[in-house]
Design an enzyme around this catalytic site. Structure first.
Site, PDB file in Angstrom:
ATOM      1  N   ASP A   1      64.055  29.085  49.719  1.00  0.00           N
ATOM      2  CA  ASP A   1      62.879  28.715  50.500  1.00  0.00           C
ATOM      3  C   ASP A   1      62.334  29.897  51.291  1.00  0.00           C
ATOM      4  OD1 ASP A   1      60.977  27.332  51.964  1.00  0.00           O
ATOM      5  OD2 ASP A   1      62.439  26.463  53.350  1.00  0.00           O
TER       6      ASP A   1
ATOM      7  N   SER B   1      61.379  29.227  55.364  1.00  0.00           N
ATOM      8  CA  SER B   1      62.316  29.034  56.472  1.00  0.00           C
ATOM      9  C   SER B   1      63.323  30.175  56.438  1.00  0.00           C
ATOM     10  CB  SER B   1      63.015  27.671  56.383  1.00  0.00           C
ATOM     11  OG  SER B   1      63.868  27.607  55.246  1.00  0.00           O
TER      12      SER B   1
ATOM     13  N   ASN C   1      66.928  29.852  57.765  1.00  0.00           N
ATOM     14  CA  ASN C   1      68.347  29.513  57.911  1.00  0.00           C
ATOM     15  C   ASN C   1      69.006  29.159  56.593  1.00  0.00           C
ATOM     16  OD1 ASN C   1      67.008  28.691  60.666  1.00  0.00           O
ATOM     17  ND2 ASN C   1      69.178  28.976  61.096  1.00  0.00           N
TER      18      ASN C   1
ATOM     19  N   TRP D   1      71.916  26.667  55.347  1.00  0.00           N
ATOM     20  CA  TRP D   1      72.783  25.553  55.723  1.00  0.00           C
ATOM     21  C   TRP D   1      73.151  24.755  54.482  1.00  0.00           C
ATOM     22  CZ3 TRP D   1      71.524  20.548  54.524  1.00  0.00           C
ATOM     23  CH2 TRP D   1      70.176  20.281  54.234  1.00  0.00           C
TER      24      TRP D   1
ATOM     25  N   TYR E   1      62.061  19.868  59.547  1.00  0.00           N
ATOM     26  CA  TYR E   1      61.185  20.247  58.452  1.00  0.00           C
ATOM     27  C   TYR E   1      60.035  19.242  58.424  1.00  0.00           C
ATOM     28  CZ  TYR E   1      64.988  23.233  56.789  1.00  0.00           C
ATOM     29  OH  TYR E   1      65.965  24.183  56.694  1.00  0.00           O
TER      30      TYR E   1
ATOM     31  N   ASP F   1      55.085  30.171  50.342  1.00  0.00           N
ATOM     32  CA  ASP F   1      56.201  29.277  50.632  1.00  0.00           C
ATOM     33  C   ASP F   1      56.712  28.576  49.372  1.00  0.00           C
ATOM     34  OD1 ASP F   1      58.002  27.509  51.688  1.00  0.00           O
ATOM     35  OD2 ASP F   1      56.583  26.427  52.939  1.00  0.00           O
TER      36      ASP F   1
ATOM     37  N   THR G   1      57.403  24.626  49.523  1.00  0.00           N
ATOM     38  CA  THR G   1      56.319  23.639  49.552  1.00  0.00           C
ATOM     39  C   THR G   1      55.818  23.469  48.122  1.00  0.00           C
ATOM     40  OG1 THR G   1      55.636  24.066  51.832  1.00  0.00           O
ATOM     41  CG2 THR G   1      53.967  23.200  50.357  1.00  0.00           C
TER      42      THR G   1
END
Length: 384
Positions: free
Chosen positions: A87, A90, A92, A94, A130, A271, A274
């Site tokens: 992505d 963003s 991070n 996780w 999000y 992005d 998306t």
């Protein structure tokens, strides 16, 4: 902001150097040949010259219904494998973890830090919202492998609570953010930044080739690009805000006619997380009027499938180059005579009041995209 419904194979890569398993057990060469891409033969003995390949990773990623592009990484020692959404919107990293027992977590593979000899807890919690879905978690450190690149002491988020239904049906077990550290929750150092600081890349770039029609063959590369996956040259444009991969747009054209909507400047966030092309809300009605789309009872914009070839080509003027989106790029056939427009509104303001677009997967399937952290620029070339 994020929808969340939401290849590079090195031309000098010998079979078996870097291979992310696919559901269809074909070699990289066979899979690309089906796409009309022929890799030149290379001496397999080149793999015994590691300096020739140091600093790059080329990996297949999966395409789920043209809405989500994800692939395998591993975390821990011994490695635990997870599917993550790659992505650019963003920052991070996780994954689902054993600390989470909500429906969304229970539907996915969970990371167990107790089974990793290299894991250490950070003792810091986080919250990540999000556009669709959110989660709570805790930070830790562990070894992460992406392709054949091994990152030591990578900060990772371990989910502790994923409320709601948004992640229940997701095809991925987590998200690997590729934007700038400025937007990282909790100050977590992104994967790309650790690759850079640990000198793991020959060049501080990564690139995406996104397949279409639900077909496999998408590729993500770190440290290099593949000339066989794009046509012509790469056109570069500077990043205007080192937070997202945000760029300037100087013009927007419909069938080659300038609309003037970006005469005072527009901004766009590039992005991969998306799935649609997202337009400024104040411009969407005019775009749909030009397309001739009608809004359905569910809020989607629809067109007559038989008219696709008569619909306009949309163009974005970026650093003096008009990047075109033909109707085949922004129209999706959902069924017999049912075609939807892959353009949705965003209500977020941009800097200095410039209208904000989001170049999601609808745009990125048309263009091979390259993200250059050394020069803080984005490159686009027509996808092969």
């Amino acid at each position: 902001m994020k929808c969340l419904v939401a290849v590079l194979v090195c031309a000098v890569l010998a079979e078996g150097i870097v291979k992310i398993p696919l559901q269809k057990h074909k070699s990289m060469r066979e899979a690309l040949r089906e796409k009309g891409i022929e890799l030149p033969y290379q001496d397999p003995a080149l793999k015994y010259q590691p300096n020739e390949f140091a600093g790059s990773a080329y990996m297949y990623i999966n395409n789920y219904a043209d809405t989500t592009y994800y692939g395998a990484i591993s975390i821990g020692t011994p490695p635990q494998s997870f599917q993550v959404l790659f992505d650019t919107g963003s920052a991070n990293l996780w994954v689902d973890s054993i600390y989470c027992n909500t429906q969304a977590c229970n539907a996915h593979k969970k990371f167990d830090p107790r089974q990793s000899s290299t894991y250490s807890a950070k003792g810091q919690s986080f919250y990540l919202p999000y556009g669709a879905g959110s989660l709570y978690g805790t930070f830790g450190y562990d070894t992460v492998q992406v392709g054949d690149i091994v990152i030591n002491n990578q900060e990772i988020g371990l989910s502790t609570n994923e409320p709601g239904q948004n992640f229940v049906v997701a095809k991925f077990d987590g998200i690997l953010g590729l934007s700038y550290p400025y937007i990282s929750a909790g100050g977590e150092t992104p994967v790309m930044d650790n690759m850079i600081s640990q000198n793991l890349l020959g060049a501080n770039i990564f690139a995406f080739y996104l397949s279409r029609g639900g077909q496999q063959g998408s590729v993500l590369s770190f440290g290099g690009v593949d000339n066989s996956l794009y046509k012509g040259e790469i056109y570069w444009t500077p990043v205007t805000s080192e937070s997202y991969w945000q760029i300037g747009v100087q013009g927007f054209e419909i069938n080659g006619q300038e609309t003037g909507w970006c005469s005072r400047g527009c901004q766009s966030i590039v992005d991969t997380g998306t799935s649609t092309l997202t337009a400024p809300s104040q411009l969407l009605p005019y775009i749909m009027q030009a397309i001739g789309a009608q809004q359905s009872q569910y809020g989607m914009y629809m067109v007559d499938c038989s008219q696709i070839n008569n619909l306009p080509t949309l163009s974005f003027v970026i650093s003096g180059v008009a990047l075109q989106l033909p109707p085949s790029a922004y129209i999706t056939q959902n069924g017999y005579q049912s075609c939807s427009v892959g353009i949705t509104p965003t209500y977020l303001p941009s800097r200095d009041g410039e209208p904000l677009w989001i170049f999601g997967d609808v745009f990125l399937r048309e263009y091979y995209s390259v993200y250059d952290r050394t020069n803080n620029r984005v490159g686009f070339a027509s996808a092969a």
